[in-house]
Design a protein around this motif. Structure first.
Motif, PDB file in Angstrom:
ATOM      1  N   VAL A   1      47.264   5.103  12.897  1.00 13.21           N
ATOM      2  CA  VAL A   1      46.603   6.410  14.275  1.00 13.21           C
ATOM      3  C   VAL A   1      47.245   7.212  14.297  1.00 13.21           C
ATOM      4  O   VAL A   1      46.795   8.461  14.908  1.00 13.21           O
ATOM      5  CB  VAL A   1      47.223   5.125  15.542  1.00 13.21           C
ATOM      6  CG1 VAL A   1      49.036   6.077  15.229  1.00 13.21           C
ATOM      7  CG2 VAL A   1      46.731   5.780  16.909  1.00 13.21           C
ATOM      8  N   ASP A   2      47.371   7.690  12.774  1.00 13.42           N
ATOM      9  CA  ASP A   2      48.831   8.536  12.429  1.00 13.42           C
ATOM     10  C   ASP A   2      47.189   9.809  11.887  1.00 13.42           C
ATOM     11  O   ASP A   2      48.366  11.129  11.819  1.00 13.42           O
ATOM     12  CB  ASP A   2      49.638   8.671  11.342  1.00 13.42           C
ATOM     13  CG  ASP A   2      51.079   8.232  11.996  1.00 13.42           C
ATOM     14  OD1 ASP A   2      50.801   8.458  13.192  1.00 13.42           O
ATOM     15  OD2 ASP A   2      51.552   7.310  11.596  1.00 13.42           O
ATOM     16  N   MET A   3      46.511   8.769  11.630  1.00 16.46           N
ATOM     17  CA  MET A   3      45.195   9.815  11.009  1.00 16.46           C
ATOM     18  C   MET A   3      44.940  10.915  11.986  1.00 16.46           C
ATOM     19  O   MET A   3      44.693  10.760  12.601  1.00 16.46           O
ATOM     20  CB  MET A   3      44.624   9.337   9.972  1.00 16.46           C
ATOM     21  CG  MET A   3      43.200   8.614  10.633  1.00 16.46           C
ATOM     22  SD  MET A   3      42.263   8.003   9.368  1.00 16.46           S
ATOM     23  CE  MET A   3      42.849   6.156   8.879  1.00 16.46           C
ATOM     24  N   HIS A   4      44.454  12.074  10.931  1.00 18.31           N
ATOM     25  CA  HIS A   4      43.840  12.951  11.377  1.00 18.31           C
ATOM     26  C   HIS A   4      41.663  12.067  12.161  1.00 18.31           C
ATOM     27  O   HIS A   4      41.545  11.417  11.089  1.00 18.31           O
ATOM     28  CB  HIS A   4      42.689  13.605  10.521  1.00 18.31           C
ATOM     29  CG  HIS A   4      42.153  15.068  11.520  1.00 18.31           C
ATOM     30  ND1 HIS A   4      41.949  15.803  12.216  1.00 18.31           N
ATOM     31  CD2 HIS A   4      40.522  15.073  11.413  1.00 18.31           C
ATOM     32  CE1 HIS A   4      41.449  16.454  12.721  1.00 18.31           C
ATOM     33  NE2 HIS A   4      40.288  15.879  12.107  1.00 18.31           N
ATOM     34  N   GLY A   5      41.973  11.956  13.601  1.00 16.23           N
ATOM     35  CA  GLY A   5      41.065  11.639  14.090  1.00 16.23           C
ATOM     36  C   GLY A   5      40.987  10.079  14.301  1.00 16.23           C
ATOM     37  O   GLY A   5      39.900   9.746  15.011  1.00 16.23           O
ATOM     38  N   GLY A   6      42.259   9.624  14.494  1.00 12.34           N
ATOM     39  CA  GLY A   6      42.649   8.256  14.593  1.00 12.34           C
ATOM     40  C   GLY A   6      41.934   7.712  15.545  1.00 12.34           C
ATOM     41  O   GLY A   6      41.654   6.673  16.180  1.00 12.34           O
ATOM     42  N   SER A   7      42.756   8.110  16.748  1.00 13.03           N
ATOM     43  CA  SER A   7      42.665   8.072  18.308  1.00 13.03           C
ATOM     44  C   SER A   7      40.992   7.725  19.061  1.00 13.03           C
ATOM     45  O   SER A   7      41.171   7.046  19.187  1.00 13.03           O
ATOM     46  CB  SER A   7      43.447   8.886  18.649  1.00 13.03           C
ATOM     47  OG  SER A   7      43.825   8.583  20.170  1.00 13.03           O
ATOM     48  N   ARG A   8      40.422   8.769  18.269  1.00 16.11           N
ATOM     49  CA  ARG A   8      39.164   9.320  18.458  1.00 16.11           C
ATOM     50  C   ARG A   8      38.512   8.220  18.031  1.00 16.11           C
ATOM     51  O   ARG A   8      37.362   7.577  19.309  1.00 16.11           O
ATOM     52  CB  ARG A   8      38.741  10.475  18.182  1.00 16.11           C
ATOM     53  CG  ARG A   8      37.489  10.879  18.782  1.00 16.11           C
ATOM     54  CD  ARG A   8      36.889  12.256  18.172  1.00 16.11           C
ATOM     55  NE  ARG A   8      35.499  12.774  18.731  1.00 16.11           N
ATOM     56  CZ  ARG A   8      34.880  12.683  17.922  1.00 16.11           C
ATOM     57  NH1 ARG A   8      34.329  11.784  17.378  1.00 16.11           N
ATOM     58  NH2 ARG A   8      32.960  12.954  18.347  1.00 16.11           N
ATOM     59  N   ALA A   9      38.273   7.874  17.209  1.00 16.72           N
ATOM     60  CA  ALA A   9      37.792   6.494  15.965  1.00 16.72           C
ATOM     61  C   ALA A   9      37.822   4.897  16.946  1.00 16.72           C
ATOM     62  O   ALA A   9      36.601   4.699  17.273  1.00 16.72           O
ATOM     63  CB  ALA A   9      38.162   6.673  14.947  1.00 16.72           C
ATOM     64  N   LEU A  10      39.688   5.369  16.982  1.00 17.51           N
ATOM     65  CA  LEU A  10      40.083   4.016  18.002  1.00 17.51           C
ATOM     66  C   LEU A  10      38.806   3.897  19.239  1.00 17.51           C
ATOM     67  O   LEU A  10      37.734   2.923  19.083  1.00 17.51           O
ATOM     68  CB  LEU A  10      41.552   3.679  18.443  1.00 17.51           C
ATOM     69  CG  LEU A  10      41.835   3.378  17.463  1.00 17.51           C
ATOM     70  CD1 LEU A  10      42.925   3.537  17.595  1.00 17.51           C
ATOM     71  CD2 LEU A  10      42.194   2.682  16.741  1.00 17.51           C
ATOM     72  N   SER A  11      39.007   5.130  19.743  1.00 17.66           N
ATOM     73  CA  SER A  11      37.942   4.993  21.295  1.00 17.66           C
ATOM     74  C   SER A  11      36.400   4.108  21.116  1.00 17.66           C
ATOM     75  O   SER A  11      35.649   3.918  21.852  1.00 17.66           O
ATOM     76  CB  SER A  11      37.714   6.242  21.571  1.00 17.66           C
ATOM     77  OG  SER A  11      37.380   6.427  23.272  1.00 17.66           O
ATOM     78  N   MET A  12      36.216   5.164  19.819  1.00 17.82           N
ATOM     79  CA  MET A  12      34.860   5.561  19.651  1.00 17.82           C
ATOM     80  C   MET A  12      34.277   3.565  19.009  1.00 17.82           C
ATOM     81  O   MET A  12      33.096   3.243  19.480  1.00 17.82           O
ATOM     82  CB  MET A  12      34.239   6.346  18.767  1.00 17.82           C
ATOM     83  CG  MET A  12      34.174   7.675  18.785  1.00 17.82           C
ATOM     84  SD  MET A  12      33.515   9.189  18.445  1.00 17.82           S
ATOM     85  CE  MET A  12      32.106   8.830  17.785  1.00 17.82           C
ATOM     86  N   LEU A  13      34.941   2.944  18.476  1.00 19.21           N
ATOM     87  CA  LEU A  13      35.076   1.888  18.648  1.00 19.21           C
ATOM     88  C   LEU A  13      35.009   0.600  18.623  1.00 19.21           C
ATOM     89  O   LEU A  13      33.787  -0.156  19.044  1.00 19.21           O
ATOM     90  CB  LEU A  13      36.165   1.479  17.174  1.00 19.21           C
ATOM     91  CG  LEU A  13      35.794   0.000  16.580  1.00 19.21           C
ATOM     92  CD1 LEU A  13      34.630   0.488  16.000  1.00 19.21           C
ATOM     93  CD2 LEU A  13      37.707  -0.429  15.395  1.00 19.21           C
ATOM     94  N   GLY A  14      35.468   1.447  20.272  1.00 21.09           N
ATOM     95  CA  GLY A  14      34.978   0.497  21.171  1.00 21.09           C
ATOM     96  C   GLY A  14      33.760   0.439  22.097  1.00 21.09           C
ATOM     97  O   GLY A  14      33.560  -0.557  22.033  1.00 21.09           O
ATOM     98  N   ASP A  15      33.706   1.496  21.659  1.00 19.35           N
ATOM     99  CA  ASP A  15      31.685   1.720  22.863  1.00 19.35           C
ATOM    100  C   ASP A  15      31.363   1.143  21.749  1.00 19.35           C
ATOM    101  O   ASP A  15      29.797   0.908  22.725  1.00 19.35           O
ATOM    102  CB  ASP A  15      31.360   3.353  23.046  1.00 19.35           C
ATOM    103  CG  ASP A  15      32.712   4.026  23.932  1.00 19.35           C
ATOM    104  OD1 ASP A  15      33.274   2.776  25.178  1.00 19.35           O
ATOM    105  OD2 ASP A  15      33.079   4.849  24.194  1.00 19.35           O
ATOM    106  N   ALA A  16      31.593   1.518  20.082  1.00 23.10           N
ATOM    107  CA  ALA A  16      30.036   0.870  19.153  1.00 23.10           C
ATOM    108  C   ALA A  16      29.932  -0.111  19.017  1.00 23.10           C
ATOM    109  O   ALA A  16      28.876  -1.001  18.624  1.00 23.10           O
ATOM    110  CB  ALA A  16      29.885   1.975  18.605  1.00 23.10           C
TER     111      ALA A  16
END
Length: 208
Positions: free
Chosen positions: A55-70
């Motif tokens: 979650v520290d990497m760039h874009g990690g939080s956004r990817a988490l959120s998008m993964l939940g939808d995808a």
């Protein structure tokens, strides 16, 4: 077999996680990545049950959120650097199903993966318990939560439909979506899991 995806931008840590998760006979690494922008495309193809994401990497939080939808059935374990707690914000960890420091033992990591795959609930970090509580983001709509609350009583879809003045087909659709979002096997498991997370609506008029 628990299918896992690993995304960690530090090569040594990524290699360690992959080696750890490749050893048990009930866990399989189906994708490994070093950048957040590849998480969603890889998950759509590999269909992991659990994703371990830095979650520290760039874009990690956004990817988490998008993964939940995808890939709604994929549970997520957010990994963070305990040496930099200032980076850990509620908005960063909110999309995750569980939170764990990168210094966690191998047994804790594997236990977390198995718990998430079973839908047993959140695996909270002992280092950031107060923030970890924010990971229990409710993915259910008010309608899905209300239907699950009634389903927990063990009544049929027809009875639920009658109580809420809906068609049985509509009730089944709500139940199916709730099962997918909770990563469980049936409506009773979904109701129990959602109840443990505090996601079920109290007895109230049908939400519009």
């Amino acid at each position: 077999m628990i299918r896992t995806l690993v995304c960690e931008n530090v090569r040594l840590l990524r290699a360690g996680l992959v080696a750890l998760l490749s050893h048990p006979s009930d866990i399989q690494v189906v994708a490994q990545l070093d950048a957040s922008d590849g998480i969603v495309p890889a998950a759509i193809v590999a269909r992991p049950d659990v994703a371990l994401i830095d979650v520290d990497m760039h874009g990690g939080s956004r990817a988490l959120s998008m993964l939940g939808d995808a890939v709604p059935n994929c549970r997520t374990l957010a990994l963070y650097d305990p040496g930099h707690p200032g980076r850990l914000t509620r908005s960063a960890i909110a999309p995750a199903n569980a939170l764990m420091p990168k210094t966690a033992s191998a047994d804790r990591v594997m236990s977390a993966v198995r718990c998430l795959a079973r839908g047993d609930g959140l695996v909270q970090s002992t280092h950031t318990g107060r923030l970890a509580g924010a990971t229990a983001k409710n993915p259910l709509t008010p309608q899905e939560a209300t239907v699950l609350r009634i389903a927990s009583e063990g009544v049929s879809a027809a009875e639920i439909a009658k109580r809420l003045n809906l068609s049985p087909g509509t009730v089944r659709n709500y139940v199916s979506r709730a099962i997918a979002k909770t990563g469980t096997r049936n409506r009773l498991d979904a109701a129990r899991f959602a109840d443990r997370q505090g996601w079920l609506m109290p007895s109230a008029p049908w939400p519009q």
